[in-house]
Write a protein that holds these residues in place. Sequence first.
Motif, PDB file in Angstrom:
ATOM      1  N   GLU A   1      27.538  17.618   4.048  1.00 35.24           N
ATOM      2  CA  GLU A   1      26.221  18.087   3.604  1.00 35.24           C
ATOM      3  C   GLU A   1      25.441  18.764   4.725  1.00 35.24           C
ATOM      4  O   GLU A   1      24.753  19.762   4.513  1.00 35.24           O
ATOM      5  CB  GLU A   1      25.423  16.911   3.048  1.00 35.24           C
ATOM      6  CG  GLU A   1      24.202  17.337   2.283  1.00 35.24           C
ATOM      7  CD  GLU A   1      23.669  16.212   1.417  1.00 35.24           C
ATOM      8  OE1 GLU A   1      23.870  15.029   1.776  1.00 35.24           O
ATOM      9  OE2 GLU A   1      23.047  16.518   0.388  1.00 35.24           O
TER      10      GLU A   1
ATOM     11  N   PHE B   1      25.946  22.532   4.904  1.00 31.60           N
ATOM     12  CA  PHE B   1      25.805  23.383   3.715  1.00 31.60           C
ATOM     13  C   PHE B   1      24.932  24.618   3.976  1.00 31.60           C
ATOM     14  O   PHE B   1      25.267  25.718   3.574  1.00 31.60           O
ATOM     15  CB  PHE B   1      25.244  22.582   2.537  1.00 31.60           C
ATOM     16  CG  PHE B   1      26.245  21.626   1.918  1.00 31.60           C
ATOM     17  CD1 PHE B   1      27.574  21.589   2.340  1.00 31.60           C
ATOM     18  CD2 PHE B   1      25.849  20.765   0.897  1.00 31.60           C
ATOM     19  CE1 PHE B   1      28.489  20.698   1.766  1.00 31.60           C
ATOM     20  CE2 PHE B   1      26.764  19.888   0.315  1.00 31.60           C
ATOM     21  CZ  PHE B   1      28.081  19.851   0.752  1.00 31.60           C
ATOM     22  N   THR B   2      23.785  24.408   4.633  1.00 31.75           N
ATOM     23  CA  THR B   2      22.896  25.544   4.864  1.00 31.75           C
ATOM     24  C   THR B   2      23.572  26.579   5.755  1.00 31.75           C
ATOM     25  O   THR B   2      23.519  27.786   5.496  1.00 31.75           O
ATOM     26  CB  THR B   2      21.589  25.053   5.533  1.00 31.75           C
ATOM     27  OG1 THR B   2      21.069  24.008   4.722  1.00 31.75           O
ATOM     28  CG2 THR B   2      20.558  26.156   5.632  1.00 31.75           C
TER      29      THR B   2
ATOM     30  N   LEU C   1      26.323  28.440   3.838  1.00 28.97           N
ATOM     31  CA  LEU C   1      25.724  29.433   2.932  1.00 28.97           C
ATOM     32  C   LEU C   1      25.270  30.673   3.711  1.00 28.97           C
ATOM     33  O   LEU C   1      25.518  31.814   3.305  1.00 28.97           O
ATOM     34  CB  LEU C   1      24.527  28.787   2.233  1.00 28.97           C
ATOM     35  CG  LEU C   1      24.169  29.276   0.852  1.00 28.97           C
ATOM     36  CD1 LEU C   1      25.363  29.237  -0.090  1.00 28.97           C
ATOM     37  CD2 LEU C   1      23.052  28.413   0.277  1.00 28.97           C
TER      38      LEU C   1
ATOM     39  N   ARG D   1      26.821  15.666  -3.965  1.00 23.68           N
ATOM     40  CA  ARG D   1      26.316  16.671  -3.028  1.00 23.68           C
ATOM     41  C   ARG D   1      27.201  17.923  -3.040  1.00 23.68           C
ATOM     42  O   ARG D   1      26.732  19.036  -2.807  1.00 23.68           O
ATOM     43  CB  ARG D   1      26.217  16.099  -1.609  1.00 23.68           C
ATOM     44  CG  ARG D   1      27.553  15.620  -1.066  1.00 23.68           C
ATOM     45  CD  ARG D   1      27.430  15.187   0.381  1.00 23.68           C
ATOM     46  NE  ARG D   1      28.722  14.909   0.947  1.00 23.68           N
ATOM     47  CZ  ARG D   1      29.177  13.689   1.219  1.00 23.68           C
ATOM     48  NH1 ARG D   1      28.425  12.634   0.995  1.00 23.68           N
ATOM     49  NH2 ARG D   1      30.384  13.524   1.730  1.00 23.68           N
TER      50      ARG D   1
ATOM     51  N   ASN E   1      26.124  19.959  -5.771  1.00 29.37           N
ATOM     52  CA  ASN E   1      24.837  20.571  -5.403  1.00 29.37           C
ATOM     53  C   ASN E   1      25.052  21.834  -4.592  1.00 29.37           C
ATOM     54  O   ASN E   1      24.339  22.819  -4.744  1.00 29.37           O
ATOM     55  CB  ASN E   1      23.974  19.594  -4.594  1.00 29.37           C
ATOM     56  CG  ASN E   1      23.543  18.407  -5.427  1.00 29.37           C
ATOM     57  OD1 ASN E   1      23.603  18.473  -6.651  1.00 29.37           O
ATOM     58  ND2 ASN E   1      23.143  17.330  -4.783  1.00 29.37           N
ATOM     59  N   PHE E   2      26.073  21.817  -3.731  1.00 24.46           N
ATOM     60  CA  PHE E   2      26.341  23.011  -2.941  1.00 24.46           C
ATOM     61  C   PHE E   2      26.770  24.164  -3.859  1.00 24.46           C
ATOM     62  O   PHE E   2      26.353  25.310  -3.664  1.00 24.46           O
ATOM     63  CB  PHE E   2      27.434  22.757  -1.898  1.00 24.46           C
ATOM     64  CG  PHE E   2      27.743  23.989  -1.089  1.00 24.46           C
ATOM     65  CD1 PHE E   2      26.902  24.368  -0.048  1.00 24.46           C
ATOM     66  CD2 PHE E   2      28.832  24.792  -1.384  1.00 24.46           C
ATOM     67  CE1 PHE E   2      27.154  25.530   0.689  1.00 24.46           C
ATOM     68  CE2 PHE E   2      29.093  25.946  -0.654  1.00 24.46           C
ATOM     69  CZ  PHE E   2      28.249  26.312   0.385  1.00 24.46           C
TER      70      PHE E   2
ATOM     71  N   MET F   1      23.855  25.683  -5.284  1.00 27.76           N
ATOM     72  CA  MET F   1      23.198  26.561  -4.288  1.00 27.76           C
ATOM     73  C   MET F   1      23.901  27.918  -4.253  1.00 27.76           C
ATOM     74  O   MET F   1      23.270  28.973  -4.211  1.00 27.76           O
ATOM     75  CB  MET F   1      23.268  25.931  -2.877  1.00 27.76           C
ATOM     76  CG  MET F   1      22.337  24.754  -2.646  1.00 27.76           C
ATOM     77  SD  MET F   1      22.895  23.727  -1.238  1.00 27.76           S
ATOM     78  CE  MET F   1      22.305  24.672   0.145  1.00 27.76           C
TER      79      MET F   1
ATOM     80  N   ARG G   1      23.031  30.261  -7.077  1.00 27.02           N
ATOM     81  CA  ARG G   1      21.722  30.921  -6.996  1.00 27.02           C
ATOM     82  C   ARG G   1      21.832  32.228  -6.215  1.00 27.02           C
ATOM     83  O   ARG G   1      21.050  33.130  -6.382  1.00 27.02           O
ATOM     84  CB  ARG G   1      20.694  29.998  -6.348  1.00 27.02           C
ATOM     85  CG  ARG G   1      20.209  28.911  -7.315  1.00 27.02           C
ATOM     86  CD  ARG G   1      18.914  28.277  -6.838  1.00 27.02           C
ATOM     87  NE  ARG G   1      19.112  27.339  -5.745  1.00 27.02           N
ATOM     88  CZ  ARG G   1      19.484  26.075  -5.906  1.00 27.02           C
ATOM     89  NH1 ARG G   1      19.704  25.597  -7.113  1.00 27.02           N
ATOM     90  NH2 ARG G   1      19.637  25.279  -4.865  1.00 27.02           N
ATOM     91  N   GLN G   2      22.808  32.315  -5.337  1.00 28.31           N
ATOM     92  CA  GLN G   2      22.900  33.512  -4.490  1.00 28.31           C
ATOM     93  C   GLN G   2      24.080  34.425  -4.785  1.00 28.31           C
ATOM     94  O   GLN G   2      24.123  35.562  -4.339  1.00 28.31           O
ATOM     95  CB  GLN G   2      22.930  33.079  -3.028  1.00 28.31           C
ATOM     96  CG  GLN G   2      21.520  32.822  -2.531  1.00 28.31           C
ATOM     97  CD  GLN G   2      21.486  31.991  -1.292  1.00 28.31           C
ATOM     98  OE1 GLN G   2      21.303  30.782  -1.347  1.00 28.31           O
ATOM     99  NE2 GLN G   2      21.691  32.636  -0.173  1.00 28.31           N
TER     100      GLN G   2
END
Length: 218
Positions: free
Chosen positions: A149, A152-153, A156, A179, A182-183, A186, A189-190
């Motif tokens: 986790e 993840f940022t 991305l 989690r 959840n990634f 994310m 969304r992009q």
Amino acid sequence: MALVPYEEAAAVGLQKFHKPVATFSFADRTIRIRQDWRQLGVAAVVWDAAVVLAAYLEMGAVELRGRAAVELGAGTGLVGIVAALLGAHVTITDRKVALDFLKSNVQANLPPHIQPKAVVKELTWGQNLGSFSSGEFDLILGADIIYLEETFTDLLQTLEHLCSNHSVILLACRIRYERDSNFLAMLERQFTELEFNSPTFEWALDLVAHFYIKREKW
Ligand SMILES: C[S@@+](CC[C@H](N)C(=O)[O-])C[C@H]1O[C@@H](n2cnc3c(N)ncnc32)[C@H](O)[C@@H]1O
């Protein structure tokens, strides 16, 4: 009462990680990947998702010949090796600590005329992205890289940096925890998820990995 020492190799399903060599057949070649769980852990064994992604590439659903590809979190490099054997120019990446082991597997499995098509390079997600031109790759590959986790940022951000409008991202992943899902949310969304249409790969969806194809949103 007896105390029985924990023996990693005895754990069901993990024995394969303790084999010094894992052997595969892809692109009309026998690929022998050296493994060393004790020295490097997750980066030095072949995960099921890598086998799934390599098999998917071999199916030919994605054009590889002459394409610029990058593999993220390559570990032993199986996916990158198969992509190079199938005609891609591949940059095979991982953290610095994993690079020597990765290089040795890549060199051992590519014939001399294909060696120039594969470069092993450090890429720790989110770091020094300037050493990769923005949008320089047609194809971004990742097997079992969605699991930490705290990364993840950065992961991305790395995908965004490497992608152009025409890039395709192929991720094979085993979803173990909430989690991880959840990634993927994310990502959605992009990036746009492409329809995945391959009946011969249902075994992978059910048994081994969830498989995603994504393209940057227009
Ligand atoms: C579960 S292993 C998968 C290895 C290989 N892709 C496979 O499927 O066999 C996860 C890989 O991600 C790499 N990794 C973890 N965190 C990373 C980070 N922050 N930047 C780059 N690579 C990372 C690890 O070194 C490891 O090789």
